[in-house]
Design a protein around this motif. Sequence first.
Motif, PDB file in Angstrom:
ATOM      1  N   SER A 116     -10.134  -0.954  -1.541  1.00 33.14           N
ATOM      2  CA  SER A 116      -8.861  -1.621  -1.211  1.00 33.14           C
ATOM      3  C   SER A 116      -7.920  -0.746  -0.380  1.00 33.14           C
ATOM      4  CB  SER A 116      -8.145  -2.044  -2.501  1.00 33.14           C
ATOM      5  OG  SER A 116      -7.767  -0.891  -3.262  1.00 33.14           O
ATOM      6  N   LEU A 117      -8.289   0.502  -0.129  1.00 35.54           N
ATOM      7  CA  LEU A 117      -7.386   1.437   0.541  1.00 35.54           C
ATOM      8  C   LEU A 117      -7.505   1.364   2.055  1.00 35.54           C
ATOM      9  CD1 LEU A 117      -7.911   4.619  -1.703  1.00 35.54           C
ATOM     10  CD2 LEU A 117      -6.143   2.857  -1.897  1.00 35.54           C
ATOM     11  N   ILE A 151       0.815  -1.203   0.000  1.00 38.63           N
ATOM     12  CA  ILE A 151       0.000   0.000   0.000  1.00 38.63           C
ATOM     13  C   ILE A 151       0.853   1.260   0.000  1.00 38.63           C
ATOM     14  CG2 ILE A 151      -0.175   0.234   2.505  1.00 38.63           C
ATOM     15  CD1 ILE A 151      -3.022   0.755  -0.054  1.00 38.63           C
ATOM     16  N   GLY A 152       2.108   1.152   0.422  1.00 34.62           N
ATOM     17  CA  GLY A 152       2.988   2.315   0.426  1.00 34.62           C
ATOM     18  C   GLY A 152       3.203   2.883  -0.964  1.00 34.62           C
ATOM     19  N   VAL A 153       3.180   2.021  -1.973  1.00 32.05           N
ATOM     20  CA  VAL A 153       3.336   2.473  -3.354  1.00 32.05           C
ATOM     21  C   VAL A 153       2.137   3.324  -3.756  1.00 32.05           C
ATOM     22  CG1 VAL A 153       3.505   1.724  -5.737  1.00 32.05           C
ATOM     23  CG2 VAL A 153       4.729   0.481  -3.943  1.00 32.05           C
ATOM     24  N   VAL A 154       0.936   2.814  -3.475  1.00 30.11           N
ATOM     25  CA  VAL A 154      -0.289   3.553  -3.791  1.00 30.11           C
ATOM     26  C   VAL A 154      -0.327   4.860  -3.015  1.00 30.11           C
ATOM     27  CG1 VAL A 154      -2.808   3.472  -3.700  1.00 30.11           C
ATOM     28  CG2 VAL A 154      -1.511   1.415  -4.286  1.00 30.11           C
ATOM     29  N   SER A 155       0.081   4.810  -1.750  1.00 33.53           N
ATOM     30  CA  SER A 155       0.086   6.014  -0.919  1.00 33.53           C
ATOM     31  C   SER A 155       0.992   7.090  -1.506  1.00 33.53           C
ATOM     32  CB  SER A 155       0.551   5.655   0.499  1.00 33.53           C
ATOM     33  OG  SER A 155       0.656   6.812   1.299  1.00 33.53           O
ATOM     34  N   THR A 156       2.180   6.693  -1.964  1.00 34.37           N
ATOM     35  CA  THR A 156       3.106   7.656  -2.574  1.00 34.37           C
ATOM     36  C   THR A 156       2.472   8.321  -3.792  1.00 34.37           C
ATOM     37  OG1 THR A 156       5.029   6.382  -1.834  1.00 34.37           O
ATOM     38  CG2 THR A 156       5.369   7.924  -3.639  1.00 34.37           C
ATOM     39  N   GLY A 157       1.824   7.513  -4.638  1.00 34.69           N
ATOM     40  CA  GLY A 157       1.173   8.056  -5.822  1.00 34.69           C
ATOM     41  C   GLY A 157       0.021   8.983  -5.476  1.00 34.69           C
TER      42      GLY A 157
END
Length: 419
Positions: free
Chosen positions: A297-298, A258-264
């Motif tokens: 999914s978040l 989820i860190g990848v999605v959070s960065t985006g």
Amino acid sequence: MPLYEERKKDEPLKMGEVGVDLKLMIDELDSVEVPSVFICPISLEPMQDPVTLCTGQTYDRSNILKWLSLGHKTCPTTMQELWDDSLTPNTTLSHLILTWFSHKHTAMKKSLEDIQGRALHLLDTLKRVKGQARVRALQDLRELVGSHSNARKALEENGGVALVFSLLGPFTSHAVGSEAVGIIVGLDLSYDQLKGSLMHPAKVSLLVDIMNEGTIDTKMNCAKLIEMLLVEGSNEVVSSLSLLVGLLRLVRDKKHPIGVVSTGLILLKAIVCSHESVRISVISLGGIPLLIEILPSLNNECLEVALYILEVLSTLEEGGMALKECPNIIPNVVKYLMRVSERCTQFALSILWAIYKLAPEECASQAVEAGLAAKLLLVIQSGCNPVLKQMSSEFLKLCSLNYSTSILISKCMLTSTIQ
């Protein structure tokens, strides 16, 4: 604190200087685990001048003198009464302490010199090599800089930062660019340093291309670097459609943590909030249905960011229309009211309001069927901020225009509370 200077080989060690040298070494080796026998029982710090009491217990001189000056007549460790208050220097332990710290300090200095020398060697190598050899040198430098502050210092003090920046250009391979970006984000650089070296169309374009096509670590590093460049809203960055495409890909990534999605999401939020033209581009690229799709999914933190972005986009007519066209948009948004946080509730309500303005009857009907009225009553009765309560009250009145009182009450499933 600077490393203590080494004595000349022929210079004798004076007793008056031992304490000073030892103190410097102790301070510089503060992260090293010290043998317990060297620790003063009073201060729990390494002893600089160990002395022994008549009870056989050893303390640092300054600490035991403070103990005795307070009127104590006992040994701090054993609590035995002192039949003799004299302090006997423990020369053997003093020598052991000084020797131990000297060896550790010498080893530390050699290690630091090796690290700095290795960093300088890699910088020199980067000036001479190309292709895969340059990639390997950058990989080694990145690992060194990421692990040792002295390597970062050597890089900054010997022109290494400018050298790494110079490797980012229109003909830079993605392999070289990825490693260079990884080094840059690990440095503590000011906005002016970044702007002066990166705010050129060719370098911005390269940065976006690397983010779109790189590994997931590279994508995250590029996103972090672009976020650093947005401090003062750099048009060269935010006007790039390829950047927006790359960010939406990052947000949609389902294979990584989820860190990848959070960065985006965080970077997308920063861009969307500052430029209206970018909001229109995000909408035209399908950003709204994408965000709606990933909401379930978040985690709570990312959910709040995503709903905030959707709220900002909903302020545009194009955004409202895109929201209205999303399948099951109203029930999907209603469920986030009073579910995560007050901010999420406010964002979700603003999104529903934007849809209501475009299709009042349709929106009200679907929203009430999805349980909106009951959620709004909960908001009104809760301790939420007055603005959110007012929004909920007005929305409830608008919904009631399409229903009789009895039907609306039955939809709320809170009959006793309302009556």
